[in-house]
Each structure stands twice: as structure tokens, then as C-alpha cells.
Design a protein around this motif. Structure first.
Motif, PDB file in Angstrom:
ATOM      1  N   ALA A 250     -69.676 -63.728 -60.248  1.00 33.66           N
ATOM      2  CA  ALA A 250     -70.899 -63.492 -59.470  1.00 33.66           C
ATOM      3  C   ALA A 250     -71.173 -64.657 -58.525  1.00 33.66           C
ATOM      4  CB  ALA A 250     -72.085 -63.287 -60.412  1.00 33.66           C
TER       5      ALA A 250
ATOM      6  N   MET B  51     -79.012 -53.165 -53.061  1.00 32.26           N
ATOM      7  CA  MET B  51     -79.441 -53.877 -54.258  1.00 32.26           C
ATOM      8  C   MET B  51     -80.353 -55.027 -53.862  1.00 32.26           C
ATOM      9  SD  MET B  51     -77.087 -55.798 -57.154  1.00 32.26           S
ATOM     10  CE  MET B  51     -76.356 -54.280 -57.740  1.00 32.26           C
TER      11      MET B  51
ATOM     12  N   LYS C 210     -82.494 -57.164 -58.796  1.00 36.25           N
ATOM     13  CA  LYS C 210     -81.547 -56.269 -59.460  1.00 36.25           C
ATOM     14  C   LYS C 210     -80.189 -56.945 -59.646  1.00 36.25           C
ATOM     15  CE  LYS C 210     -79.735 -51.553 -59.317  1.00 36.25           C
ATOM     16  NZ  LYS C 210     -79.703 -50.272 -58.564  1.00 36.25           N
ATOM     17  N   LEU C 211     -79.776 -57.751 -58.675  1.00 41.07           N
ATOM     18  CA  LEU C 211     -78.518 -58.490 -58.814  1.00 41.07           C
ATOM     19  C   LEU C 211     -78.596 -59.448 -59.994  1.00 41.07           C
ATOM     20  CD1 LEU C 211     -75.709 -59.360 -57.773  1.00 41.07           C
ATOM     21  CD2 LEU C 211     -76.886 -61.062 -56.346  1.00 41.07           C
TER      22      LEU C 211
ATOM     23  N   ARG D 292     -80.472 -59.239 -62.607  1.00 41.33           N
ATOM     24  CA  ARG D 292     -80.470 -58.468 -63.852  1.00 41.33           C
ATOM     25  C   ARG D 292     -79.064 -57.951 -64.174  1.00 41.33           C
ATOM     26  NH1 ARG D 292     -85.967 -54.867 -62.774  1.00 41.33           N
ATOM     27  NH2 ARG D 292     -87.486 -56.505 -63.336  1.00 41.33           N
ATOM     28  N   THR D 293     -78.334 -57.546 -63.145  1.00 49.37           N
ATOM     29  CA  THR D 293     -76.978 -57.039 -63.357  1.00 49.37           C
ATOM     30  C   THR D 293     -76.053 -58.137 -63.880  1.00 49.37           C
ATOM     31  OG1 THR D 293     -77.258 -55.410 -61.596  1.00 49.37           O
ATOM     32  CG2 THR D 293     -75.001 -55.931 -62.246  1.00 49.37           C
ATOM     33  N   VAL D 294     -76.134 -59.312 -63.258  1.00 48.17           N
ATOM     34  CA  VAL D 294     -75.284 -60.421 -63.688  1.00 48.17           C
ATOM     35  C   VAL D 294     -75.648 -60.860 -65.105  1.00 48.17           C
ATOM     36  CG1 VAL D 294     -74.647 -62.825 -63.230  1.00 48.17           C
ATOM     37  CG2 VAL D 294     -74.888 -61.211 -61.330  1.00 48.17           C
TER      38      VAL D 294
ATOM     39  N   GLY E 219     -77.095 -59.068 -67.367  1.00 45.83           N
ATOM     40  CA  GLY E 219     -76.707 -58.004 -68.287  1.00 45.83           C
ATOM     41  C   GLY E 219     -75.218 -58.017 -68.585  1.00 45.83           C
ATOM     42  N   ALA E 220     -74.394 -58.267 -67.554  1.00 46.72           N
ATOM     43  CA  ALA E 220     -72.946 -58.319 -67.761  1.00 46.72           C
ATOM     44  C   ALA E 220     -72.572 -59.478 -68.675  1.00 46.72           C
ATOM     45  CB  ALA E 220     -72.236 -58.451 -66.415  1.00 46.72           C
TER      46      ALA E 220
END
Length: 386
Positions: free
Chosen positions: A83, A193, A197-198, A200-202, A204-205
Motif C-alpha cells: 500500500a 475510493m 475507504k483506502l 480501512r481497506t489497507v 482490513g487487509a
């Protein structure tokens, strides 16, 4: 036909490449790398202790925690690094000032340090992950290379932070500009995005790869540890095995087998005589450098009692010799603080039964706060080192 113009930094207008985004993800990555480095340093010193350092025997599960954290933060660093690289890759297309100037030299120095940092981190994470699988498809020694790369990463990271410190400082805290609708919600035509949201995505991953691998050292997550090469409670006598007796070239001992102690008083015991000595119990984990650990109940003779039987001087170390043929840890050493700890055993039983051959039958070492590679199996001889 006219060729298209090469991309420039301005060719990537997405606000997701903003320095604020890179700073936030960089903070997460820095925390993971710092924990990974410090716990890795502790693991290295456990296995190769310098003369100026004394590793304590307690807390008994310290190495289980530190090595579990080491492997966990290494795995979590993978999505964080990807990321971070994605947010800053447009900088690769920034043009160097011409004619050359001090700014151009600084940019070249910065790019060189980043190239070293990224290359070292990628190689470190790659070989570290393959080590958890015990697969070594390279000609160089893993432990020494892994250790050297860690210092290269720290050095390159400090250079990078020094160069980028003004930018990091400017974007360390969220500013009013970062709270605007333009910053929080970017039109789908550009990215689809928002920054939030980015993040949260990172996050979460990173969390997902963490909880699906940490089960190898935290039993409660064992059922979902799909990324872990070891599962708790799976193996002979409910304990995983790294190196089997067959791989170590060890076969079942004959009735004439003797356990010996070389010290001020030479001692020799048959297996029945060892079993007849006063027995003690310890509940200790096996914690391996690959990141997995599992608690178990051990029974055997305390090493400190064996030292007293052979009249070993106070403060003696113990050299431990295995029947293993070859291998880096066929001979290990118990420093005094481990040899005299009441939890340290010449173990004969595991979880209520005599040791399975793969777990070191007829005798093995088990001590608190020690890497699994130093919990020597198939022990047939102790030597007192004064």
C-alpha cells in the motif's frame, strides 16, 4: 505516428497519492517494522548471545511472545508495504532538475536510499516467509542473511526519514484541508475510493493476514489459521514437529543405550536408571523461530539436580550433545541461568507419556524462554563447562 508523451508525476492526479496518505500508511508500516526488528534482534541474540549480554530465563514464555510478534509483524508488513509503494509510486516519474543542482543531488540520493530500502525489505519479507515454511531454495545462509538485511533496512529507513522529515512533519496531523469533501470523497471517475475507504481497506487487509496466521502461536485463532504452516495441537503427542528423527538420522536406541555426564564426577545412566531418579514437572512452551509455539507438560530430571550429582562448580554452563547426525544445533549450550533454573529439565515424558521418537526419545532438553532449536532432542551426553 506520434508517440505518446512519457508519464510525469502530474499524470497521476488521484488524491490517494497525497503525502498525507503516504504518511498515515508509513506510520503503520514503521510500527510493524520496528517491532519486527526488535523482536528479531532478541531472537538472534538468543541463538548467538554476545559476551556482554545475559539472556534471562524468565519470563518463561518471553520468547514465545517475542517470536510470535516477530513473524506476525513481518506478515502484516507485506500488505502495508504494498500500500505504501502504491501511494508513492508516481514520484518515480518526477523529473530531475536540469541543469544539475543541489536539489537534483538530494533527489538522486533519496531515490537511491528508497531503492535500497524497498529491495532489502522485499527480500527480507520473502525469505522470512519461506523460512516459516522451512523451504530454503537459495545458496546463502538464512540466519546470517536475514540478520544483515535487517540492519540494512534500518539504515536505509533512517536515511529516508531524515530526507522526508519536513514532509512527514507537515502531514503528520490531519489538517482542516484533509477534512474537506474533496479530500474525503473523490469522484469515482478519478479513483472510485476515498482516503478513508483506502485506510480501512489497507487496515482490513493487514488485520486479515494477521488473524489468519497468528493461530500458529495463539491457539484461540488456530481454526482460522489458514496462512500458518503449523497448527496448534497437531503432531505426535499433541505437539507439532519441525525436524523429525528420520530427517536427523536418529533411530530408536538399543537396550545398551547410556546417558553420560562429563564433569568433576563422571556419571553414566541407563534409561531405566534415569527414570528411577527423582522426577520433576514443568509446563513450558516449545517456541520455534518459524513463529509457531505450543504449550506442553513435561516430566524429567532437573538439570540443576544433575549438576549437583556430578559436583559441578557453581556458575557452570552445560554443553548438550545430541545423537542427531549433523545439523547446526546437534551441540548446544545451556548458560548458568538456564542450567540452574528449576524449570529446566532433561525431559523424558511429554503430556503424560514417554517421548515419541520425533520429540527426542529417549531424552531431550526443555528450558524456559528458549528458542525451539536450542531445546535439544535425542540428548545422550552433557558436559560441564566451567
Amino acid at each position: 505516428m506520434k508517440l505518446p508523451e512519457p508519464p510525469t508525476e502530474e499524470s497521476f492526479p488521484s488524491p490517494l497519492h497525497h503525502p498525507r496518505v503516504a504518511t498515515v500508511i508509513g506510520r503503520w508500516l514503521a510500527v510493524a517494522v520496528t517491532i519486527c526488528f526488535l523482536t528479531g534482534l532478541f531472537s538472534h541474540f538468543e541463538q548467538q548471545t554476545p559476551n556482554w549480554l545475559t539472556i534471562p530465563a524468565r519470563p518463561a514464555s518471553l520468547y514465545r511472545v517475542t517470536q510470535g510478534l516477530h513473524v506476525l509483524t513481518g506478515i502484516v508488513s507485506v500488505p502495508l508495504l504494498l500500500a505504501k509503494l502504491w501511494t508513492v509510486y508516481p514520484k518515480l516519474f518526477a523529473k530531475l532538475p536540469w541543469p544539475p543542482s543541489r536539489k537534483a543531488v538530494a533527489m538522486i540520493f533519496e531515490r537511491a536510499s528508497i531503492a535500497v530500502l524497498v529491495a532489502a525489505m522485499a527480500l527480507e519479507l520473502f525469505i522470512g516467509f519461506l523460512n516459516t515454511l522451512q523451504w530454503y531454495p537459495w545458496p546463502f545462509p538464512f540466519k546470517e542473511t536475514h540478520y544483515a538485511l535487517a540492519w540494512i533496512i534500518i539504515g536505509a529507513l533512517l536515511v529516508h526519514l531524515a530526507v522526508k522529515l519536513p514532509l512527514i512533519t507537515a502531514h503528520w496531523r490531519r489538517t482542516p484541508a484533509d477534512r474537506t469533501p474533496e479530500a474525503e470523497s473523490v469522484p469515482p471517475a478519478i479513483t472510485g475510493m476515498s482516503r478513508r475507504k483506502l485506510f480501512r481497506t489497507v487496515a482490513g487487509a493487514a488485520t486479515l493476514v494477521g488473524i489468519t496466521s497468528v493461530g500458529q502461536s495463539v491457539p484461540v485463532f488456530g481454526p482460522i489459521a489458514v496462512l500458518a504452516p503449523r497448527k496448534p495441537n497437531i503432531g505426535p503427542q499433541g505437539l507439532p514437529v519441525n525436524r523429525t528423527a528420520e530427517a536427523a538420522g536418529v533411530t530408536p536406541v538399543a537396550d545398551s543405550w547410556q546417558f553420560t555426564i562429563k564433569g568433576p564426577k563422571q556419571l553414566s545412566f541407563s534409561l531405566d536408571e534415569l527414570r528411577a531418579l527423582p522426577q520433576s514437572k514443568s509446563t513450558l512452551p516449545i517456541a520455534c523461530v518459524e513463529g509457531w509455539s505450543q504449550g506442553a507438560r513435561w516430566e524429567g530430571i532437573r538439570i540443576k539436580d544433575l549438576l549437583e550429582l556430578c559436583n559441578a562448580p557453581k556458575g557452570s554452563s552445560v554443553r548438550v550433545l545430541s545423537m542427531e547426525r549433523g545439523g547446526f544445533y546437534a551441540t548446544t549450550e545451556l548458560p548458568p541461568q538456564f542450567a540452574t533454573d528449576p524449570l529446566t529439565l532433561l525431559a523424558l515424558k511429554l503430556n503424560g507419556d514417554y517421548l515419541a521418537l520425533d520429540h527426542g526419545y529417549p531424552a531431550r532438553i526443555i528450558a524456559p524462554n528458549r528458542p525451539g532449536v536450542l531445546q535439544t532432542k535425542w540428548v545422550h551426553r552433557l558436559e560441564i563447562v566451567t
